[in-house]
Design a protein around this motif. Structure first.
Motif, PDB file in Angstrom:
ATOM      1  N   CYS A 177       2.705   4.628   3.214  1.00 19.18           N
ATOM      2  CA  CYS A 177       3.639   3.905   2.588  1.00 19.18           C
ATOM      3  C   CYS A 177       4.586   4.537   1.806  1.00 19.18           C
ATOM      4  O   CYS A 177       5.593   4.548   2.045  1.00 19.18           O
ATOM      5  CB  CYS A 177       2.832   2.777   1.583  1.00 19.18           C
ATOM      6  SG  CYS A 177       1.796   1.613   2.551  1.00 19.18           S
ATOM      7  N   ILE A 181       8.644   5.102   2.577  1.00 17.68           N
ATOM      8  CA  ILE A 181       9.674   4.073   1.586  1.00 17.68           C
ATOM      9  C   ILE A 181      10.465   5.413   0.821  1.00 17.68           C
ATOM     10  O   ILE A 181      11.591   5.102   0.787  1.00 17.68           O
ATOM     11  CB  ILE A 181       8.762   3.487   0.516  1.00 17.68           C
ATOM     12  CG1 ILE A 181       8.170   2.414   1.120  1.00 17.68           C
ATOM     13  CG2 ILE A 181       9.256   2.970  -0.789  1.00 17.68           C
ATOM     14  CD1 ILE A 181       6.801   1.745   0.590  1.00 17.68           C
ATOM     15  N   SER A 198      12.878  -3.890   1.308  1.00 18.71           N
ATOM     16  CA  SER A 198      11.512  -3.834   1.852  1.00 18.71           C
ATOM     17  C   SER A 198      11.034  -5.100   2.369  1.00 18.71           C
ATOM     18  O   SER A 198      11.384  -5.928   1.759  1.00 18.71           O
ATOM     19  CB  SER A 198      10.539  -3.189   0.605  1.00 18.71           C
ATOM     20  OG  SER A 198       9.164  -3.414   1.097  1.00 18.71           O
ATOM     21  N   TRP A 212       1.557  -1.790  -0.195  1.00 17.25           N
ATOM     22  CA  TRP A 212       2.940  -1.561   0.364  1.00 17.25           C
ATOM     23  C   TRP A 212       3.946  -1.952  -0.585  1.00 17.25           C
ATOM     24  O   TRP A 212       4.614  -1.066  -1.316  1.00 17.25           O
ATOM     25  CB  TRP A 212       3.425  -2.178   1.667  1.00 17.25           C
ATOM     26  CG  TRP A 212       4.840  -1.884   2.143  1.00 17.25           C
ATOM     27  CD1 TRP A 212       5.717  -2.281   1.549  1.00 17.25           C
ATOM     28  CD2 TRP A 212       5.241  -1.119   3.266  1.00 17.25           C
ATOM     29  NE1 TRP A 212       6.964  -2.019   2.327  1.00 17.25           N
ATOM     30  CE2 TRP A 212       6.480  -1.279   3.139  1.00 17.25           C
ATOM     31  CE3 TRP A 212       4.519  -0.572   4.082  1.00 17.25           C
ATOM     32  CZ2 TRP A 212       7.443  -0.492   4.142  1.00 17.25           C
ATOM     33  CZ3 TRP A 212       5.401   0.035   5.308  1.00 17.25           C
ATOM     34  CH2 TRP A 212       6.907   0.072   5.082  1.00 17.25           C
ATOM     35  N   PHE A 216       6.295   0.336  -3.015  1.00 18.18           N
ATOM     36  CA  PHE A 216       7.472   0.411  -2.996  1.00 18.18           C
ATOM     37  C   PHE A 216       8.346   0.176  -4.335  1.00 18.18           C
ATOM     38  O   PHE A 216       9.383   0.709  -4.745  1.00 18.18           O
ATOM     39  CB  PHE A 216       8.044  -1.082  -2.084  1.00 18.18           C
ATOM     40  CG  PHE A 216       9.573  -1.264  -2.022  1.00 18.18           C
ATOM     41  CD1 PHE A 216      10.413  -0.412  -1.197  1.00 18.18           C
ATOM     42  CD2 PHE A 216      10.213  -2.084  -2.864  1.00 18.18           C
ATOM     43  CE1 PHE A 216      11.524  -0.502  -1.245  1.00 18.18           C
ATOM     44  CE2 PHE A 216      11.853  -2.391  -2.678  1.00 18.18           C
ATOM     45  CZ  PHE A 216      12.436  -1.508  -1.911  1.00 18.18           C
ATOM     46  N   SER A 230      13.053  -6.959  -2.314  1.00 15.89           N
ATOM     47  CA  SER A 230      11.987  -7.101  -1.253  1.00 15.89           C
ATOM     48  C   SER A 230      11.944  -8.643  -0.618  1.00 15.89           C
ATOM     49  O   SER A 230      12.521  -9.556  -1.474  1.00 15.89           O
ATOM     50  CB  SER A 230      10.617  -6.946  -1.979  1.00 15.89           C
ATOM     51  OG  SER A 230      10.305  -5.682  -2.554  1.00 15.89           O
TER      52      SER A 230
END
Ligand code: ATP
Length: 366
Positions: A177, A181, A198, A212, A216, A230
């Protein structure tokens, strides 16, 4: 087959070419023609040595596998891989995908997949706003784990018809992840709109995708200069259509990003437009460049496939090889081509693959 040797050339790139199935060979020829035209007029600055591999569904028919056992080792000897498409009716889709494309992506640890979605002049998007807003997305796809980790199995078929079970697990690692990212944030820093969105489904998938989300948030804190937000994947599908101007870099897991990039390219006009790069960002292994679209069996062999996705993938390959100006020139030539009304059939025009390719080559000179 290796072509184009000229000892006077300063930078010579070894490219493994895998045209594959369906329209793959047709669009790969287009991309090669464009890069070879640029090499020919570079005055010996650079050249491409293409080595073609006949791996794919026909190869499977003869050998019972999509590529030979030592295929990955042979690919490692090259600077980059130029790929067409995989998938034909004689081989189940999951066999052809895992036997060639995923074997290469995972075997060579091409863990980042980037998929730019550009809106071209002269191409009408189904999005009304696209006529006035400048839309330019980059979908960054985690390319090594997630839903494509291949973990699971089928069992209990001994229970008889209707009794079998299958388990398919997703894999989310903190390392996996974080690296994708962080890669997305680095890409965003190079864009006119530095923003990363995201995409997960962490309300329903409470382990992997919550991990995740947490990674992030942590990585975003390291990039105060880059805007971030997100979004759940279902809401994101609607946002691509309703508020596309809010998006710049979109980072998502293997499956979610695959779906969203098809949506993005369809909104730009056609699946035939979208380019993609499977990158090993550390450059330990050759990266692979391919159009997003598949083998398109319905139009294969008719010479009418849209070559723009493959040509722009060749542009990404040139940039990856350090030929930044070549990438810019190819994109400008594609824009000049569509702006002049030379459009393939999937974009509502009448130009076949060769006509579009020749127009792009002619526009390189301008
Ligand atoms: P995959 O699963 O490998 O992505 P698929 O069968 O889902 O493949 P495609 O092979 O990409 O999807 O084809 C989907 C549709 O898009 C088909 O109708 C096909 O004709 C069209 N299409 C795909 N690529 C092109 C192209 N380069 N030019 C014109 N039409 C295309």
């Amino acid at each position: 087959m290796t072509t184009g040797r000229d000892p006077a050339v300063t930078r010579r790139f070894q490219i493994a070419c895998i045209p594959g199935d369906g329209v793959g060979p047709e669009v790969v020829n287009a991309g090669r023609a464009v890069l070879d035209a640029l090499a020919a007029e570079s005055g010996g600055e650079f050249a491409f040595d293409w080595t073609s591999f006949d791996w794919g569904s026909e190869y499977y028919q003869r050998h019972g596998q999509m590529m030979p056992d030592d295929g990955l080792e042979r690919l490692r000897e090259h600077d980059a891989i130029y790929f067409g498409a995989v998938g034909w009716e004689n081989v189940p889709d999951h066999v052809s995908l895992w036997g060639l494309r995923l074997r290469i992506c995972q075997g060579l640890d091409q863990w980042a997949n980037i998929r730019p979605v550009r809106f071209l002049p002269g191409v009408t998007s189904p999005l009304r706003v696209a006529d006035t807003a400048e839309l330019d997305w980059l979908v960054v796809r985690e390319n090594s784990e997630g839903e494509y980790a291949g973990l699971g199995g089928r069992n209990l078929s001994g229970r008889g018809p209707g009794g079998e079970v299958a388990l398919q697990s997703s894999l989310f690692t903190e390392v996996g992840c974080e690296r994708i990212i962080r890669f997305a944030f680095e890409q965003a820093r190079m864009r006119s709109r530095p923003k990363v969105t995201s995409v997960t489904k962490s309300n329903a998938q409470q382990y992997g995708m919550v991990l995740w989300d947490e990674v992030f948030a942590r990585v975003a804190a390291d990039y105060p200069d880059v805007e971030s937000d997100s979004c759940l994947v279902d809401a994101m599908a609607a946002r691509f259509v309703l508020a596309p101007e809010e998006l710049s870099v979109v980072v998502a897991s293997n499956l979610n990003a695959d779906i969203l990039s098809d949506l993005g390219s369809a909104l730009a006009g056609s699946l035939g437009l979208a380019a993609s790069a499977n990158l090993n960002p550390e450059r330990r292994t050759p990266s692979m460049f391919e159009p997003v679209h598949g083998s398109a069996p319905d139009i294969a062999g008719r010479g009418i496939a849209n070559p723009i996705g493959a040509i722009e993938s060749a542009a990404l390959m040139a940039e990856h090889l350090g030929l930044g100006d070549v990438g810019r020139r190819v994109r400008a030539a594609v824009e000049a081509t569509t702006a002049s009304g030379v459009l393939p059939r999937d974009l509502g025009g009448g130009a076949d693959t060769q006509v579009v390719t020749k127009a792009v080559v002619a526009n390189l000179a301008d």
